[in-house]
Write an enzyme that holds these catalytic residues in place. Structure first.
Site, PDB file in Angstrom:
ATOM      1  N   SER A  97       0.838  -1.193   0.000  1.00 54.09           N
ATOM      2  CA  SER A  97       0.000   0.000   0.000  1.00 54.09           C
ATOM      3  C   SER A  97       0.878   1.250   0.000  1.00 54.09           C
ATOM      4  O   SER A  97       2.075   1.203   0.266  1.00 54.09           O
ATOM      5  CB  SER A  97      -0.913   0.008   1.224  1.00 54.09           C
ATOM      6  OG  SER A  97      -0.153   0.197   2.399  1.00 54.09           O
ATOM      7  N   HIS A  98       0.250   2.363  -0.294  1.00 53.26           N
ATOM      8  CA  HIS A  98       1.004   3.619  -0.393  1.00 53.26           C
ATOM      9  C   HIS A  98       1.730   3.951   0.904  1.00 53.26           C
ATOM     10  O   HIS A  98       2.888   4.354   0.889  1.00 53.26           O
ATOM     11  CB  HIS A  98       0.051   4.757  -0.774  1.00 53.26           C
ATOM     12  CG  HIS A  98      -0.592   4.571  -2.098  1.00 53.26           C
ATOM     13  ND1 HIS A  98       0.013   4.929  -3.277  1.00 53.26           N
ATOM     14  CD2 HIS A  98      -1.787   4.033  -2.452  1.00 53.26           C
ATOM     15  CE1 HIS A  98      -0.776   4.627  -4.297  1.00 53.26           C
ATOM     16  NE2 HIS A  98      -1.872   4.091  -3.810  1.00 53.26           N
TER      17      HIS A  98
END
Length: 780
Positions: free
Chosen positions: A736-737
């Protein structure tokens, strides 16, 4: 009917009537009685045979277990191993009350030493008041494993109040359900209860405590709730039947796989956030981006569905879209079916489906991962490896991802030139609904569409990078240096915050917001003091990695990579591989920033459009894109429409607040009863930190703290300008970011801890986060 009282009084009154559990023998007395005649009380206690052994002196203050405040865990319980320790134990418990009332009591019972399991249970959902039986238990052998917050092995289950105990996910849970039902009958049907229980080593259920449960929400009526859950079960069945072009023999829905809605819009989002996410990602964009890269074409298939307002990813559709187009239908169908079976067997992998279940590209360890395909012949595994190898080769050698980078560069030009309806000035972003929808369409074409494709390329790039670590070509430190040298968004924001004028900084980043799709989440430039400490603006952050040089392979490493490429039959060279990994990962991060910047402006336009008609931002949060397109900017036309839509959306959202479903739904039976899977968090970096806990969503200051936020939404990038010591999120995956952000900056993080651990750690004052060891310890 039995009347509730103090802890001791309630247990004493229930003892003669209770049949589904046992209450241990007990003696209780008040502080006045203890002060006036302690010797007589101790002598009376000694006449009980059970008092000859170890006992537990428990609190039973008048301020505990009331209808408005339980004070659970506030006062002491002290064991006494023999009678010589008893008087001191009683004094210690009374002393823990602080200011002792004459009617405050202590409760003395046999010490329960051999425990199979223990926990707490509620007769309704403590968050919403909805009629569920919620059981939270641990098998550690300690009676305070759940209440003390020190156990990581927590089991949580939900059951509709009308579900049969035979439907419980565990026989012990079913026994607790029966106990709750009996207590309802004894104490009153409308009573909301919080109980503590334990199972002895012989399997006997022991009731330790009963108290009223304080719930601020207005409870939904039992029959109304049953009707809602019945409709939800029917919806799951109907949704499964209506799917087309989706492979696999079963339907599975999850909140975290693929374009994980739990991370991006939350578990119970409002209609506008859902509608925007559909428009920009999960209706068309997701499938078109994958088909363009060479995966199976699922355009026209919606990735996200909603059950009573709760968003889920259709995992079978997701898995189908991970299969390269060249794979024959029969083999592809069996492959998707196998992946679905694996996920159902191991639900704790619901946020790690690509790294642990699905194989969507050919990397350096594809053969090893395909060996786990039970029921597939060696020849079939070889064929699959060949398809995946050719897919990766075509992708890396080709220029589609470079075209996506170029398309992102056109977003600002297209947005400024194509999105204003006749009669609207370029500066009036809230002029009318069609103009705002036009901006969304441009945002999808030039923003979220190339971003979605680059997100897929970045996942493959990260997989290749991780395989180089697993093969011993790169060390974990090399991987961190590679990511740190990419100059990603978090690094750029930290650098810009340190060197740019405040107005210039906010012009560049001000349109972002922590809840990317949530109109209720203020933009950075709307409440900048909430997000940024301007007094620290020109101070370099300790350990800042933003100035790192790009990572370069050594000569030996380059030769090792060349050998791996030959071994795996991957038809690109080392330079192209490094360019692909660098460009894809960086492109995904910058693509997210680019399209969410436009989205931020659109949400501002929606707010202004509502203000023209006298509707606040809360009303506008119940809007959807279809209705937005009908708004003219004329209050006489728009206000009746907005009032009707807001009322309808408010009612639907209220229903969603009363429904709880598991993170992985495998069929309509999950509506009635389920257990939450034991989540295995993703630990990022090898760093370690000990610091106070900051819950920024409730206003805690993040500076120097281990920050806890529910989602891994990149709108929380502002946190990295505040010198945080560590990060914990409830939702999010290893790629994920926010995981990439933490890795880039060398900050220890736990991404995707799950709700049980997240809630447990949220109650702590100080945590120690050891990412290298995969440990989080409550210090205070």
């Amino acid at each position: 009917m039995v009347r509730l009282g103090t802890k001791a009084d309630t247990l004493d009154r229930l003892r003669p009537f209770l049949t589904t559990a046992r209450i241990l023998p007990l003696v209780h007395f008040t502080s006045r009685e203890w002060r006036d005649r302690p010797d007589r009380l101790l002598a009376g206690l000694r006449r009980h045979e059970w008092a000859a052994g170890p006992v537990m002196v428990r609190s039973s203050a008048t301020t505990e277990d009331t209808g408005t405040d339980s004070n659970a865990g506030r006062f002491r319980s002290v064991p006494a191993r023999n009678q010589d320790e008893l008087a001191a134990a009683v004094d210690e418990v009374f002393a823990s009350y602080g200011r002792v009332d004459a009617q405050d009591q202590v409760l003395i019972q046999p010490l329960l030493e051999r425990v199979r399991a223990s926990g707490v249970a509620f007769s309704c959902d403590p968050n919403s008041g909805a009629p569920y039986r919620v059981v939270n238990w641990s098998a550690t052998g300690r009676t305070d494993a759940v209440t003390g917050g020190g156990s990581a092995e927590l089991h949580i289950s939900y059951g509709a109040a009308w579900a049969d105990p035979a439907e419980a996910p565990d026989p012990q849970v079913g026994a607790v359900w029966e106990l709750l039902a009996e207590l309802h009958n004894l104490l009153g049907e409308q009573r909301r209860l919080d109980i503590e229980f334990a199972f002895s080593d012989l399997g006997e259920l022991i009731l330790l405590q009963v108290r009223p449960l304080t719930v601020t929400k207005v409870a939904v009526a039992a029959e109304e709730h049953r009707a809602t859950l019945t409709a939800t079960a029917r919806q799951i069945t109907e949704t499964t039947r209506s799917r087309s072009r989706v492979l696999g023999h079963r339907a599975v829905y999850g909140v975290m796989p693929d374009w994980n809605p739990a991370e991006m819009i939350g578990l119970r989002p409002r209609p506008l956030a859902v509608s925007l996410y559909r428009h920009l990602i999960t209706d068309q964009v997701w499938a078109a981006a994958r088909a363009r890269y060479g995966y199976r074409d699922l355009t026209g298939t919606r990735l996200m569905v909603q059950f009573s307002g709760l968003p889920y990813v259709d995992v079978a559709a997701s898995f189908t879209s991970f299969v390269p187009r060249e794979v024959p239908d029969e083999l592809a169908g069996r492959l998707v079916g196998h992946w679905l079976d694996q996920l159902v067997a191991k639900p704790y992998l619901h946020d790690k489906v690509e790294s642990h279940i699905a194989v969507s590209a050919g990397t350096f360890r594809t053969a090893q991962r395909l060996e786990a395909l039970a029921g597939f012949s060696a020849g079939e595994r070889d064929r699959l490896a060949g398809f995946l190898r050719r897919f990766t080769g075509q992708l890396v050698r080709g220029d589609l991802w470079e075209q996506d980078i170029a398309r992102l560069r056109l977003l600002n030009e297209a947005d400024n030139g194509e999105t204003h309806a006749a009669g609207c000035s370029a500066d009036d972003i809230g002029c009318c609904g069609p103009a705002l929808v036009a901006r969304l369409d441009v945002c999808a074409a030039y923003g979220s569409s190339p971003f979605a494709a680059l997100a897929r390329a970045a996942f493959i790039a990260t997989d290749l990078l991780d395989d180089l670590v697993r093969e011993g070509v790169l060390s974990p430190e090399d991987r961190a240096r590679f990511i740190g040298g990419l100059r990603l968004v978090a690094s750029e924001m930290r650098r810009d915050f340190a060197v740019l004028d405040r107005a210039v900084f906010l012009k560049r980043y001000g349109q972002l917001r922590p809840g990317t799709y949530d109109i209720l989440s203020p933009r950075y430039d709307e409440t900048p003091e909430r997000y940024f400490d301007w007094s620290a603006q020109n101070r370099p952050a300790p350990g800042d990695h933003a100035t790192r040089r790009p990572f370069e392979l050594s000569g030996k490493q380059r030769r090792q990579v060349e050998a791996l490429l030959v071994r795996e039959g991957l038809t690109f060279d080392v330079a192209r591989l490094m360019d692909f990994m660098t460009t894809a990962i960086r492109g995904r991060e910058h693509g997210k920033l680019a399209f969410t910047s436009v989205l931020g402006d659109v949400l501002t336009g929606v707010r202004r459009l509502g203000e023209r008609s006298g509707c606040g931002v809360d009303d506008m949060s119940y809007l959807d894109v279809t209705t937005l397109a009908t708004l003219t900017g004329d209050p006489a036309h728009d206000l009746p429409v907005l009032r009707e839509v807001a009322a309808r959306g408010r009612a639907a959202h209220a229903v969603s607040q009363t429904v709880v479903l598991p993170p992985l739904v495998t069929g309509p039976a999950d509506v009635r009863s389920f257990a939450l899977p034991q989540i295995r968090p993703n630990f990022v970096t090898r760093a370690r930190a000990t610091a106070r806990v900051a819950l920024v969503d409730v206003g805690d200051t993040p500076d120097g703290a281990i920050v806890l936020v529910a989602s891994a939404d990149p709108g929380y990038d502002w946190l990295f300008t505040r010198g945080i010591a560590g990060l914990v999120t409830a939702f999010g995956g290893a790629n994920s970011h926010m995981a990439i952000r933490a890795l880039e900056l060398g900050i220890p993080a736990v991404i995707g801890a799950g709700t049980a651990l997240f809630d447990q750690w949220s109650r702590a004052n100080v945590l120690e986060l050891d990412a290298a060891s995969g440990l989080v310890t409550v210090i205070a």
